[in-house]
Design a protein around this motif. Sequence first.
Motif, PDB file in Angstrom:
ATOM      1  N   SER A  51       0.318   4.471  -8.208  1.00 47.96           N
ATOM      2  CA  SER A  51       0.188   3.622  -7.114  1.00 47.96           C
ATOM      3  C   SER A  51      -1.052   2.626  -7.228  1.00 47.96           C
ATOM      4  CB  SER A  51      -0.180   4.621  -5.717  1.00 47.96           C
ATOM      5  OG  SER A  51       0.962   5.338  -5.375  1.00 47.96           O
ATOM      6  N   TRP A  52      -2.042   3.091  -8.062  1.00 50.18           N
ATOM      7  CA  TRP A  52      -2.852   2.102  -8.395  1.00 50.18           C
ATOM      8  C   TRP A  52      -2.442   0.907  -8.939  1.00 50.18           C
ATOM      9  CZ3 TRP A  52      -8.373   1.941  -7.571  1.00 50.18           C
ATOM     10  CH2 TRP A  52      -9.081   1.075  -8.163  1.00 50.18           C
TER      11      TRP A  52
ATOM     12  N   TYR B 152      -6.151   0.210  -1.815  1.00 61.54           N
ATOM     13  CA  TYR B 152      -5.852  -1.140  -1.305  1.00 61.54           C
ATOM     14  C   TYR B 152      -7.209  -1.943  -0.933  1.00 61.54           C
ATOM     15  CZ  TYR B 152      -4.124  -4.171   2.760  1.00 61.54           C
ATOM     16  OH  TYR B 152      -4.035  -5.350   3.303  1.00 61.54           O
TER      17      TYR B 152
ATOM     18  N   ASN C 254      -1.053  -6.680  -5.217  1.00 69.45           N
ATOM     19  CA  ASN C 254      -2.091  -7.466  -4.323  1.00 69.45           C
ATOM     20  C   ASN C 254      -3.059  -8.578  -5.366  1.00 69.45           C
ATOM     21  OD1 ASN C 254      -0.851  -5.631  -2.885  1.00 69.45           O
ATOM     22  ND2 ASN C 254      -2.649  -4.452  -2.119  1.00 69.45           N
TER      23      ASN C 254
ATOM     24  N   ILE D 190      -0.282  -1.218  -6.705  1.00 69.42           N
ATOM     25  CA  ILE D 190      -1.162  -1.960  -5.699  1.00 69.42           C
ATOM     26  C   ILE D 190      -1.880  -3.225  -6.537  1.00 69.42           C
ATOM     27  CG2 ILE D 190      -3.501  -1.839  -4.492  1.00 69.42           C
ATOM     28  CD1 ILE D 190      -2.612   1.123  -3.689  1.00 69.42           C
TER      29      ILE D 190
ATOM     30  N   CYS E  19      -6.178   8.434  -5.484  1.00 70.68           N
ATOM     31  CA  CYS E  19      -4.867   7.567  -5.690  1.00 70.68           C
ATOM     32  C   CYS E  19      -4.375   7.950  -7.155  1.00 70.68           C
ATOM     33  CB  CYS E  19      -5.502   6.274  -5.740  1.00 70.68           C
ATOM     34  SG  CYS E  19      -4.024   4.953  -5.706  1.00 70.68           S
TER      35      CYS E  19
ATOM     36  N   ASN F 264       0.803  -1.157   0.018  1.00 71.76           N
ATOM     37  CA  ASN F 264      -0.016   0.097  -0.165  1.00 71.76           C
ATOM     38  C   ASN F 264       0.838   1.124  -0.061  1.00 71.76           C
ATOM     39  OD1 ASN F 264      -2.620   1.405   0.156  1.00 71.76           O
ATOM     40  ND2 ASN F 264      -1.958   1.993   2.301  1.00 71.76           N
TER      41      ASN F 264
ATOM     42  N   SER G 163      -8.601  -3.524  -4.176  1.00 69.44           N
ATOM     43  CA  SER G 163      -7.745  -4.452  -4.298  1.00 69.44           C
ATOM     44  C   SER G 163      -7.901  -5.678  -3.488  1.00 69.44           C
ATOM     45  CB  SER G 163      -6.306  -4.283  -4.301  1.00 69.44           C
ATOM     46  OG  SER G 163      -5.761  -4.052  -2.955  1.00 69.44           O
TER      47      SER G 163
END
Length: 254
Positions: free
Chosen positions: A109-110, A158, A117, A113, A105, A96, A161
């Motif tokens: 980062s998306w 997060y 994940n 993740i 977001c 995360n 996901s």
Amino acid sequence: MSSINRLCGKIAIVTASTDGIGFAIAQRLAREGAKVIVSSRKEKNVNEAISKLSNEGLDVKGLVCHVSKADDRKKLFDQANKFGGLDILVSNAAVNPEVGDVLDCSESSWDKIFDVNVKSAFLLAKEAVPLLKQSKEGRIIFISSIAGFQPLGLLGAYSVSKTALLGLTKAAALQLGPEGITVNCVAPGIIKTKFSSALTSNEGAESEILSQIPLKRLGDPHDISGVVAFLASKDGAYLTGENIVVSGGMPSRL
């Protein structure tokens, strides 16, 4: 030390298993008699975890593994083959990199993740199937989160996901059931780990969380490891496609 020996003769892979929930799971499976392959992105962490577990007399091997790297995943399964096969895959790795609401977001980062994940969990399961088919009691266990049911504001992307893992569990269980392989998911509540420290870093935040938990305590990693051991054993043989919330009663659904 567990006095139960439900997993004698079993071989398990646990990803991200040098700390927190992952370490507790690896330790519990090994205490119940399984040979366990421990992994993490950092060699130092792997060596420290293996030292702790070996000092207990547990049968463990350790590998550096970044689950997003195909070569690293292959090494996990190669090590399982050296042990004699694979019976249990526990997909625990998660990241995360950014705290905040879901639509705030960043794209980078998306992507990270979902790459770790979700995509890596999918690929680990996919790549484990040939070995699990050779096992009489194949098990895939994904580690999700209560946030997959009830999103946490600070963990927006997060949370999404982790919701995806709930669906992956259902779909994979449907596919693999005829092969005798069970697929289940454990969704921890707020567990005392480094990962959850962002949510519990001040007294006010922890008090707010505790007010939502009927058992009035945060979870311990061993609260999760016992549930995973149950799912990995013969006791969980008729359970598949389920998402089990372990949260001290913290609300997640009807």
